[in-house]
Design an enzyme around this catalytic site. Structure first.
Site, PDB file in Angstrom:
ATOM      1  N   ASN A 110     -17.386 -52.373 -13.056  1.00  0.00           N
ATOM      2  CA  ASN A 110     -18.303 -53.218 -13.828  1.00  0.00           C
ATOM      3  C   ASN A 110     -19.545 -52.375 -14.139  1.00  0.00           C
ATOM      4  O   ASN A 110     -20.353 -52.123 -13.245  1.00  0.00           O
ATOM      5  CB  ASN A 110     -18.665 -54.460 -12.987  1.00  0.00           C
ATOM      6  CG  ASN A 110     -19.749 -55.298 -13.619  1.00  0.00           C
ATOM      7  OD1 ASN A 110     -20.092 -55.119 -14.788  1.00  0.00           O
ATOM      8  ND2 ASN A 110     -20.304 -56.225 -12.849  1.00  0.00           N
ATOM      9  N   TRP A 111     -19.654 -51.951 -15.375  1.00  0.00           N
ATOM     10  CA  TRP A 111     -20.753 -51.034 -15.730  1.00  0.00           C
ATOM     11  C   TRP A 111     -22.087 -51.751 -15.942  1.00  0.00           C
ATOM     12  O   TRP A 111     -23.117 -51.109 -16.095  1.00  0.00           O
ATOM     13  CB  TRP A 111     -20.369 -50.229 -16.979  1.00  0.00           C
ATOM     14  CG  TRP A 111     -19.471 -49.069 -16.674  1.00  0.00           C
ATOM     15  CD1 TRP A 111     -18.685 -48.915 -15.563  1.00  0.00           C
ATOM     16  CD2 TRP A 111     -19.285 -47.881 -17.459  1.00  0.00           C
ATOM     17  NE1 TRP A 111     -18.016 -47.719 -15.624  1.00  0.00           N
ATOM     18  CE2 TRP A 111     -18.361 -47.066 -16.775  1.00  0.00           C
ATOM     19  CE3 TRP A 111     -19.790 -47.435 -18.682  1.00  0.00           C
ATOM     20  CZ2 TRP A 111     -17.949 -45.829 -17.267  1.00  0.00           C
ATOM     21  CZ3 TRP A 111     -19.374 -46.208 -19.176  1.00  0.00           C
ATOM     22  CH2 TRP A 111     -18.467 -45.416 -18.464  1.00  0.00           C
ATOM     23  N   LYS A 112     -22.064 -53.055 -15.988  1.00  0.00           N
ATOM     24  CA  LYS A 112     -23.297 -53.834 -16.206  1.00  0.00           C
ATOM     25  C   LYS A 112     -24.034 -53.291 -17.441  1.00  0.00           C
ATOM     26  O   LYS A 112     -23.395 -52.880 -18.399  1.00  0.00           O
ATOM     27  CB  LYS A 112     -24.156 -53.816 -14.940  1.00  0.00           C
ATOM     28  CG  LYS A 112     -23.349 -54.221 -13.709  1.00  0.00           C
ATOM     29  CD  LYS A 112     -24.187 -54.465 -12.492  1.00  0.00           C
ATOM     30  CE  LYS A 112     -23.275 -54.866 -11.331  1.00  0.00           C
ATOM     31  NZ  LYS A 112     -23.986 -55.239 -10.141  1.00  0.00           N
ATOM     32  N   HIS A 172     -20.219 -63.737 -12.979  1.00  0.00           N
ATOM     33  CA  HIS A 172     -20.870 -62.764 -12.089  1.00  0.00           C
ATOM     34  C   HIS A 172     -22.203 -63.351 -11.633  1.00  0.00           C
ATOM     35  O   HIS A 172     -22.878 -64.047 -12.404  1.00  0.00           O
ATOM     36  CB  HIS A 172     -21.088 -61.438 -12.827  1.00  0.00           C
ATOM     37  CG  HIS A 172     -21.531 -60.345 -11.910  1.00  0.00           C
ATOM     38  ND1 HIS A 172     -22.830 -60.248 -11.479  1.00  0.00           N
ATOM     39  CD2 HIS A 172     -20.848 -59.339 -11.308  1.00  0.00           C
ATOM     40  CE1 HIS A 172     -22.927 -59.216 -10.652  1.00  0.00           C
ATOM     41  NE2 HIS A 172     -21.742 -58.646 -10.534  1.00  0.00           N
ATOM     42  N   GLU A 210     -25.041 -62.177 -11.399  1.00  0.00           N
ATOM     43  CA  GLU A 210     -26.185 -61.831 -12.267  1.00  0.00           C
ATOM     44  C   GLU A 210     -26.214 -62.726 -13.509  1.00  0.00           C
ATOM     45  O   GLU A 210     -27.287 -63.060 -14.014  1.00  0.00           O
ATOM     46  CB  GLU A 210     -26.114 -60.340 -12.639  1.00  0.00           C
ATOM     47  CG  GLU A 210     -26.499 -59.472 -11.444  1.00  0.00           C
ATOM     48  CD  GLU A 210     -25.812 -58.116 -11.384  1.00  0.00           C
ATOM     49  OE1 GLU A 210     -25.299 -57.649 -12.413  1.00  0.00           O
ATOM     50  OE2 GLU A 210     -25.786 -57.522 -10.286  1.00  0.00           O
ATOM     51  N   GLU A 269     -17.760 -61.758  -4.275  1.00  0.00           N
ATOM     52  CA  GLU A 269     -18.899 -60.843  -4.285  1.00  0.00           C
ATOM     53  C   GLU A 269     -20.103 -61.504  -3.611  1.00  0.00           C
ATOM     54  O   GLU A 269     -20.852 -62.258  -4.267  1.00  0.00           O
ATOM     55  CB  GLU A 269     -19.279 -60.500  -5.730  1.00  0.00           C
ATOM     56  CG  GLU A 269     -18.211 -59.753  -6.486  1.00  0.00           C
ATOM     57  CD  GLU A 269     -18.827 -58.847  -7.543  1.00  0.00           C
ATOM     58  OE1 GLU A 269     -18.546 -57.659  -7.520  1.00  0.00           O
ATOM     59  OE2 GLU A 269     -19.615 -59.346  -8.368  1.00  0.00           O
ATOM     60  N   GLY A 282     -25.232 -54.119  -4.834  1.00  0.00           N
ATOM     61  CA  GLY A 282     -26.249 -53.084  -5.055  1.00  0.00           C
ATOM     62  C   GLY A 282     -27.147 -52.819  -3.866  1.00  0.00           C
ATOM     63  O   GLY A 282     -28.135 -52.101  -3.981  1.00  0.00           O
ATOM     64  N   SER A 285     -21.271 -53.345  -3.199  1.00  0.00           N
ATOM     65  CA  SER A 285     -21.508 -52.063  -2.507  1.00  0.00           C
ATOM     66  C   SER A 285     -20.229 -51.331  -2.087  1.00  0.00           C
ATOM     67  O   SER A 285     -20.218 -50.638  -1.072  1.00  0.00           O
ATOM     68  CB  SER A 285     -22.422 -52.259  -1.294  1.00  0.00           C
ATOM     69  OG  SER A 285     -23.719 -52.641  -1.731  1.00  0.00           O
ATOM     70  N   GLY A 293     -19.461 -51.817  -8.881  1.00  0.00           N
ATOM     71  CA  GLY A 293     -20.580 -51.676  -9.816  1.00  0.00           C
ATOM     72  C   GLY A 293     -21.061 -50.241  -9.871  1.00  0.00           C
ATOM     73  O   GLY A 293     -20.466 -49.384 -10.526  1.00  0.00           O
ATOM     74  N   GLY A 294     -22.130 -49.944  -9.126  1.00  0.00           N
ATOM     75  CA  GLY A 294     -22.773 -48.631  -9.148  1.00  0.00           C
ATOM     76  C   GLY A 294     -21.806 -47.455  -9.044  1.00  0.00           C
ATOM     77  O   GLY A 294     -21.917 -46.477  -9.794  1.00  0.00           O
TER      78      GLY A 294
HETATM   79  P1  PGA Z   1     -22.242 -52.870  -6.740  1.00  0.00           P
HETATM   80  O1  PGA Z   1     -21.974 -54.061  -7.787  1.00  0.00           O
HETATM   81  O2  PGA Z   1     -20.893 -52.211  -6.485  1.00  0.00           O
HETATM   82  O3  PGA Z   1     -23.204 -51.961  -7.410  1.00  0.00           O
HETATM   83  O4  PGA Z   1     -22.770 -53.480  -5.494  1.00  0.00           O
HETATM   84  C1  PGA Z   1     -20.809 -54.831  -7.729  1.00  0.00           C
HETATM   85  C2  PGA Z   1     -20.851 -55.903  -8.775  1.00  0.00           C
HETATM   86  O5  PGA Z   1     -21.919 -56.478  -9.013  1.00  0.00           O
HETATM   87  O6  PGA Z   1     -19.820 -56.220  -9.404  1.00  0.00           O
END
Ligand code: PGA
Length: 252
Positions: free
Chosen positions: A12-14, A99, A101, A169, A175, A214, A235-236
């Site tokens: 997930n590149w956000k 998600h 966010e 999640e 993050g 994470s 994500g990251g």
């Molecule tokens: P993260 O994000 O791996 O950077 O914690 C995961 C996500 O929000 O899908």
């Protein structure tokens, strides 16, 4: 790693990524081709602006490209929104919905997530529905109740066996570098499986449940080996080729 379901590793590149990051997609495609993953599907969800480029680039490969959101509407006067039909038009295969966010910064309720999921499924997109508890909910022992409620309200009523995926999640793990212990991940995934079987019967048993929050090259092997974990939403660590590749190295 042998599991009873094919794994899905999703990036997930956000709100990250520019056209120049196509290079990573080419590298990833080469790597996937050489490694011939039999038991793992691999997905990258970039921002809308580069989704078409990535989708064209990866057309004849086993790398899937998806989106991070879609509208619950079909078409019309909805400035700034993107419909499932538009995602399908550029050959995207999946969409992440709900998600945390989106839920937090765009006030997306579970009811809206459900409408989006129904709309996406109608357009033959597979959906990844995210659920997860906040730190205060975890601390007050409400994790399963919160997740049960999100599932009840977010899940579409009609699915086929392979067009729905759920991602667990924990909001506090996203993050932050923090992750739940293995036992907690197991308990939540087992609980989600139970709820999916209650709702969908035998089909529910076949739904993949991803862990997200994470995930990195150091912890991925252990997380992926937990029962009821069928993949990861990353994500990251999905933004850099080397990091993402190291996670894929645990899969086959
Ligand atoms: P993260 O994000 O791996 O950077 O914690 C995961 C996500 O929000 O899908």
């Amino acid at each position: 790693m042998k599991k009873n379901k094919k794994l899905l590793i999703a990036g997930n590149w956000k709100m990250n990524g520019l056209r120049k990051n196509s290079l990573m997609i080419s590298n990833l495609m080469k790597y996937i081709k050489n490694k011939k993953f039999k038991n793992t599907d691999i997905l990258i969800c970039p921002p809308f602006t580069i989704a078409n480029i990535f989708s064209t680039l990866s057309k004849k490969s086993n790398l899937m490209i998806g989106a991070q959101n879609c509208s619950d509407k079909v078409s019309g006067a909805f400035t700034g929104d993107i419909s499932p039909e538009m995602l399908k038009d550029i050959d995207l295969e999946m969409v992440i919905l709900g998600h945390s966010e989106r839920r937090e910064y765009h006030n997306e309720t579970s009811e809206i997530v459900k409408l989006k999921a129904i709309n996406a499924l109608k357009n033959k997109l597979n959906v990844i529905i995210c659920v997860g508890e906040s730190l205060s909910q975890k601390k007050s022992g409400k994790t399963l109740r919160v997740i049960g409620d999100q599932l009840k309200k977010s899940l579409p009523d009609k699915i086929s066996s392979n067009n729905l995926i759920v991602a667990y999640e924990p909001i506090w793990a996203i993050g932050s570098g923090l992750i739940p212990n293995n036992e907690d991940i197991y308990k939540v995934h087992e609980f989600i499986t139970k709820k999916l079987v209650e709702k969908y019967g035998a089909k529910g048993k076949r739904i993949k449940i991803l862990y997200g929050g994470s995930v990195n090259k150091k912890n991925a092997g252990e997380i992926l080996s937990i029962d009821y974990v069928n993949g990861a939403l990353v994500g990251g660590a999905s933004l850099k080729y080397k990091d993402f590749k190291s996670i894929l190295d645990f899969c086959n």
